[in-house]
Design an enzyme around this catalytic site. Structure first.
Site, short mmCIF file in Angstrom:
data_model
loop_
_atom_site.label_atom_id
_atom_site.label_comp_id
_atom_site.label_asym_id
_atom_site.label_seq_id
_atom_site.Cartn_x
_atom_site.Cartn_y
_atom_site.Cartn_z
CB SER A 157 32.44 -33.97 42.01
OG SER A 157 33.48 -33.17 42.41
CB SER A 168 28.76 -35.10 47.08
OG SER A 168 29.06 -36.04 46.09
CE LYS A 169 24.03 -30.98 41.78
NZ LYS A 169 23.07 -30.24 42.61
N GLY A 170 26.76 -35.15 41.30
CA GLY A 170 27.01 -36.12 40.24
C GLY A 170 26.37 -35.67 38.95
CG ASP A 206 20.74 -30.80 39.86
OD1 ASP A 206 20.56 -29.99 40.79
OD2 ASP A 206 21.22 -30.45 38.77
#
Ligand code: NAD
Length: 477
Positions: free
Chosen positions: A61, A106-108, A149
């Site tokens: 995202s 952002s992040k996944g 993460d």
């Protein structure tokens, strides 16, 4: 974790954002532009494992591209979903702005239980996921740079970096496509510990201001403070270890998936972690402390400082009223829901917010990215020159003392420390310390100077939203 009647994690982040923008002079158009998540890519891919094809679902995202590359970790957990990834991406935007790392957010995430697969299988899954993201520039040194993460670490980042290099054989900056790599694969000293170290530096800075400490109905410094930590993973372990070994905190409880350990005299964090490593990540059976099965209930025990360092939503409308800690530092992302935040504020609890508290990770990731782009380790050019200058001074002082019969002598310990130039780890810690202090000062200025700002979280949002807005305005949006 979402209890009924509470907003989702994504809504919770938006509601917190709304509380802050209400106090700012911003056009509704710009406000909406900053709030929304720009895009979320969902991928479903198959990997042949154990004789059959397994299908996995992953997300990347991008919340805001006001600066590029965008940055944010990749999480491996069964609970990963679009709502969570978007909330975490939004937090990354605000976090990067607050600590002045030049990135968008952002992040996944990948829906997977990483403990259900062996190392070789995880490598196949990670490389395939990375392939899907790389071919869409959702992993790229100039556009989108992931990091570890929950459920991922150095090992996964090394696989991602190698996958990118295989697909971009002439990209001289390939290593900068991901951070959190092991040092031998282009990483930087101090990245693994960085988020926990940042929590320690954040607390040290908070305790430098007696008036802030008094707001939490506490006094004095960190020494002797009684601490409960939830999650002894990367962030929680390092934070608890440094606070107990270097600042004199007493870790009275560690909460993990299978319950909690309790000790009035303090737990030995390193010893507990060794136990977990040898016992499938479980606390049960640890011989030197009492174990209780209901870990969540231990969040409500009396202490000076509560460090939720596991996951989001653990302090919610279901338990907020019973939380006794006067000070909470959000080492995890989103551990306190919007509703719980309100309850705790009314009780006078001081919360050091996630976007600041756990920003040590992205800060050192920034240093790693700069190191990869500059193709040289920090300190390589200056270290020996710095030592030579220091030696010159020490030798001159010793000569003067001897010539003038002054009888001065420098202690061996002073000489050792003064004559040691800064290596990469020392420079990383110095840069991280500076970042955590500067960001705290920006937040507390607003917290103290504005009558309409009740808490550090709103102050943090105001600082970061103003910076994101300034970038958008200067771009001419
Ligand atoms: P991790 O996977 O290394 O550790 C998480 C730990 O929490 C594990 O030991 C796990 O067993 C434990 N845990 C999980 N669910 C739990 C529960 N319900 N109760 C008690 N313990 C539980 O993950 P991490 O990297 O330490 O991340 C933890 C949090 O910090 C996440 O919210 C993450 O987004 C945030 N964070 C991590 C980094 C980083 O650099 N790793 C940076 C910023 C923020």
């Amino acid at each position: 974790m979402q209890i009924s009647g509470e907003p989702s994690f994504r809504e919770s982040v938006d509601l917190m954002f709304n509380r802050a923008v209400k106090l700012m002079d911003m056009s509704p158009g710009l406000e909406q532009k900053i709030r929304v998540c720009n895009s979320t890519y969902t991928v479903r891919f198959g990997v042949r494992l154990r004789g059959k094809i397994e299908t996995f679902t992953g997300y990347r995202s991008v919340h805001s591209e006001h600066m590029e590359p965008v940055k944010g970790g990749i999480r491996y957990a069964l609970s990963v979903n679009q709502n969570e990834v978007e909330a975490l991406a939004a937090l990354m935007t605000y976090k990067c702005a607050l600590v002045e790392t030049p990135f968008g957010g952002s992040k996944g995430g990948l829906c997977i239980d990483p403990r259900a697969w062996d190392e070789h299988e995880l490598e196949q899954i990670t490389r395939r996921f990375a392939y899907e993201l790389i071919k869409r520039d959702l992993i790229n040194p100039a556009q989108n740079v992931p990091a570890p993460d929950m459920g991922t670490g150095e090992r996964e980042m090394a696989w991602i970096a190698d996958q990118y290099a295989r697909m971009n054989t002439t990209d001289i900056n390939a290593k900068a496509c991901v951070t959190g790599k092991p040092p031998h694969a282009g990483g930087i000293q101090g990245r693994v510990e960085a988020t926990g170290r940042g929590v320690q530096y954040a607390l040290r800075e908070f305790f430098r201001y007696p008036e802030d400490v008094a707001k939490a109905r506490l006094s004095g410094g960190l020494e002797g403070k009684r601490v409960i930590v939830q999650g002894l993973g990367n962030v929680g372990y390092h934070a608890a270890k440094f606070l107990s070994e270097e600042d004199g905190c007493i870790i009275t409880s560690i909460i993990e998936r299978d319950g909690a350990l309790l000790s009035d005299t303090g737990l030995d964090v390193e010893d507990v972690r060794q136990w977990m490593n040898a016992n499938d990540g479980l606390l049960a059976g640890y011989p030197k402390a009492r174990h209780v099965e209901d870990g969540a209930a231990v969040l409500e025990e009396a202490c000076d400082l509560l460090i939720p360092a596991a996951m989001e939503g653990v302090i919610n409308l279901g338990n907020a009223a019973r939380i006794k800690a006067p000070l909470i530092i959000e080492a995890a992302n989103g551990p306190v829901t919007y509703g719980a935040d309100e309850v705790l504020r009314q009780k006078g609890v001081v919360i050091i917010p996630d976007m600041y508290a756990n920003a040590g990770g992205v800060t050192v990731s920034y240093f790693e990215w700069v190191k990869n782009l500059s193709h040289i380790r920090f300190g390589r050019m200056q270290r020996r020159a710095e030592e030579a200058r220091s030696r010159l001074l020490v030798e001159e002082l010793e000569r003067l003392s001897a010539d003038q019969h002054l009888g001065w002598s420098l202690t061996a310990d002073f000489k050792e420390r003064f004559l040691t130039g800064s290596d990469e780890l020392a420079l990383v810690r110095s840069g991280l310390d500076d970042t955590m202090r500067t960001a705290y000062q920006a937040m507390r200025k607003i917290w103290h100077e504005r009558d309409d700002v009740e808490d550090l979280r709103v102050a943090a949002y105001i600082v970061s939203i103003s910076r994101v807005a300034a970038t958008y305005r200067s771009k001419g949006l």
